[in-house]
Scaffold this active site. Sequence first.
Site, short mmCIF file in Angstrom:
data_model
loop_
_atom_site.label_atom_id
_atom_site.label_comp_id
_atom_site.label_asym_id
_atom_site.label_seq_id
_atom_site.Cartn_x
_atom_site.Cartn_y
_atom_site.Cartn_z
N ARG A 20 0.83 -1.22 0.00
CA ARG A 20 0.00 0.00 0.00
C ARG A 20 0.86 1.26 0.00
NH1 ARG A 20 -2.29 1.18 5.75
NH2 ARG A 20 -0.66 0.31 7.06
N ASN A 90 11.38 0.47 1.76
CA ASN A 90 10.30 1.44 1.86
C ASN A 90 9.48 1.29 3.15
OD1 ASN A 90 7.96 3.18 0.71
ND2 ASN A 90 7.00 1.19 1.09
N TYR A 155 10.73 9.33 14.26
CA TYR A 155 10.66 9.21 12.80
C TYR A 155 11.76 10.04 12.12
CZ TYR A 155 8.14 8.98 8.28
OH TYR A 155 7.77 8.76 6.98
N PRO A 185 10.54 11.56 0.14
CA PRO A 185 9.24 12.13 -0.20
C PRO A 185 8.78 13.16 0.82
CG PRO A 185 9.15 9.71 -0.08
CD PRO A 185 10.43 10.16 0.57
N1 CAA Z 1 5.21 23.89 15.75
C1 CAA Z 1 5.02 24.53 16.94
N2 CAA Z 1 4.06 24.19 17.79
C2 CAA Z 1 3.23 23.21 17.43
C3 CAA Z 1 3.36 22.53 16.21
C4 CAA Z 1 4.39 22.92 15.34
N3 CAA Z 1 4.56 22.34 14.16
N4 CAA Z 1 2.39 21.60 16.15
C5 CAA Z 1 1.67 21.69 17.29
N5 CAA Z 1 2.19 22.67 18.06
C6 CAA Z 1 1.73 23.12 19.35
C7 CAA Z 1 0.22 23.29 19.33
O1 CAA Z 1 -0.10 24.58 18.84
C8 CAA Z 1 -0.14 23.10 20.79
O2 CAA Z 1 0.15 24.29 21.47
P1 CAA Z 1 -0.79 24.78 22.65
O3 CAA Z 1 -0.76 23.69 23.68
O4 CAA Z 1 -0.15 26.05 23.08
O5 CAA Z 1 -2.14 24.96 22.03
C9 CAA Z 1 0.84 22.07 21.28
O6 CAA Z 1 1.93 22.10 20.32
C10 CAA Z 1 0.25 20.68 21.29
O7 CAA Z 1 -0.20 20.36 19.96
P2 CAA Z 1 -1.24 19.22 19.72
O8 CAA Z 1 -2.57 19.61 20.32
O9 CAA Z 1 -1.24 18.82 18.29
O10 CAA Z 1 -0.59 18.09 20.65
P3 CAA Z 1 -0.91 16.60 20.71
O11 CAA Z 1 -0.08 16.05 21.83
O12 CAA Z 1 -2.37 16.35 20.70
O13 CAA Z 1 -0.37 16.05 19.33
C11 CAA Z 1 1.17 15.53 17.66
C12 CAA Z 1 0.95 16.20 18.99
C13 CAA Z 1 0.85 14.04 17.79
C14 CAA Z 1 2.61 15.68 17.30
C15 CAA Z 1 0.26 16.15 16.59
O14 CAA Z 1 0.51 17.54 16.55
C16 CAA Z 1 0.50 15.59 15.24
O15 CAA Z 1 0.02 14.52 14.90
N6 CAA Z 1 1.28 16.29 14.39
C17 CAA Z 1 1.59 15.84 13.05
C18 CAA Z 1 2.92 15.19 13.02
C19 CAA Z 1 3.24 14.86 11.58
O16 CAA Z 1 3.37 15.71 10.72
N7 CAA Z 1 3.40 13.57 11.28
C20 CAA Z 1 3.67 13.17 9.95
C21 CAA Z 1 3.04 11.85 9.73
S1 CAA Z 1 3.09 11.40 7.99
C22 CAA Z 1 4.69 11.05 7.74
O17 CAA Z 1 5.50 10.98 8.60
C23 CAA Z 1 5.05 10.75 6.31
C24 CAA Z 1 6.17 11.60 5.88
O18 CAA Z 1 7.27 11.08 5.76
C25 CAA Z 1 5.96 13.00 5.54
#
Ligand code: CAA
Length: 248
Positions: A20, A90, A155, A185
């Site tokens: 997938r 991958n 990661y 990517p």
């Molecule tokens: N920079 C600065 N601050 C950030 C931020 C960022 N990028 N993202 C979130 N914050 C802050 C939020 O604003 C929040 O602040 P407050 O408490 O002041 O409101 C605080 O951090 C907590 O944020 P969340 O509510 O999101 O916290 P959480 O614990 O519920 O979740 C997390 C944290 C799991 C990391 C969630 O933000 C998340 O899933 N982020 C995405 C991570 C991501 O991009 N993963 C990629 C997956 S796909 C992949 O990996 C494939 C690839 O190769 C590209």
Amino acid sequence: MDSQEPQENERTALVTGGIRGIGRGICELLKERGYNVVAGYGGDTAAAAKFSEETGIPAYQWDVSDFDACGKAVSDISAKHGKVTVLVNNAGITRDGTLKKMTYDNWMAVIQTNLTSVFNMSKACWEMMLQENFGRIVNISSVNGQAGQYGQVNYCAAKAGVIGMGKAMAQEGARYGITVNTVAPGYVATDMVAAVPENVLEKIVSTIPIGRLGDSQEIARAVWFLAREDSKFISGSTISINGGQHMY
Ligand code: CAA
């Protein structure tokens, strides 16, 4: 191409995490381009059966984080489908969470599955590639291994590690006709990216100049290019495909 060189379609290409997402895109394109493709997968037997039925590509199940299982899989696959001289590392998982909340288990799971797996699989195929005096290893990294990403210390460490180890392997393989390259990517429309909370993903997409998620086929094209016989002068390189999200 030298007349002595095997044609693309004589090569067996093994793609981990191949049923997938980006892996599937790679499997489909390599097959279309004449490779003898085999996919590896982690656990979803029903999905794997469906994948094989739809694509005609055999799928084998094993855990890429398990060193012995990788050796056995490569030996079984090469006995049945021919020596694996094209390897696409991958397979990968996410266990996102801030450092503050991340457990040791979630750190280790990602390091083992996304980084140690590249060692396990490359080692399992290396001897065969040496014997053939030919090898193409393409490791799938990520923009997040290059740029960092909030909530992904595990990661990002693994994906940055893949880039470094690829450069070391490229040096070691060079004199034996083995090239090792990395494709990094950006955010691609896959189940993995769909798991990112919608509001967070919207913000991320707004930072992509091209203005959308990538497509698996857009990643697969680079993998195919690097796997080709005539890409033999390209080794130790990283191709970034991220819609302009990160440039350096
Ligand atoms: N920079 C600065 N601050 C950030 C931020 C960022 N990028 N993202 C979130 N914050 C802050 C939020 O604003 C929040 O602040 P407050 O408490 O002041 O409101 C605080 O951090 C907590 O944020 P969340 O509510 O999101 O916290 P959480 O614990 O519920 O979740 C997390 C944290 C799991 C990391 C969630 O933000 C998340 O899933 N982020 C995405 C991570 C991501 O991009 N993963 C990629 C997956 S796909 C992949 O990996 C494939 C690839 O190769 C590209």
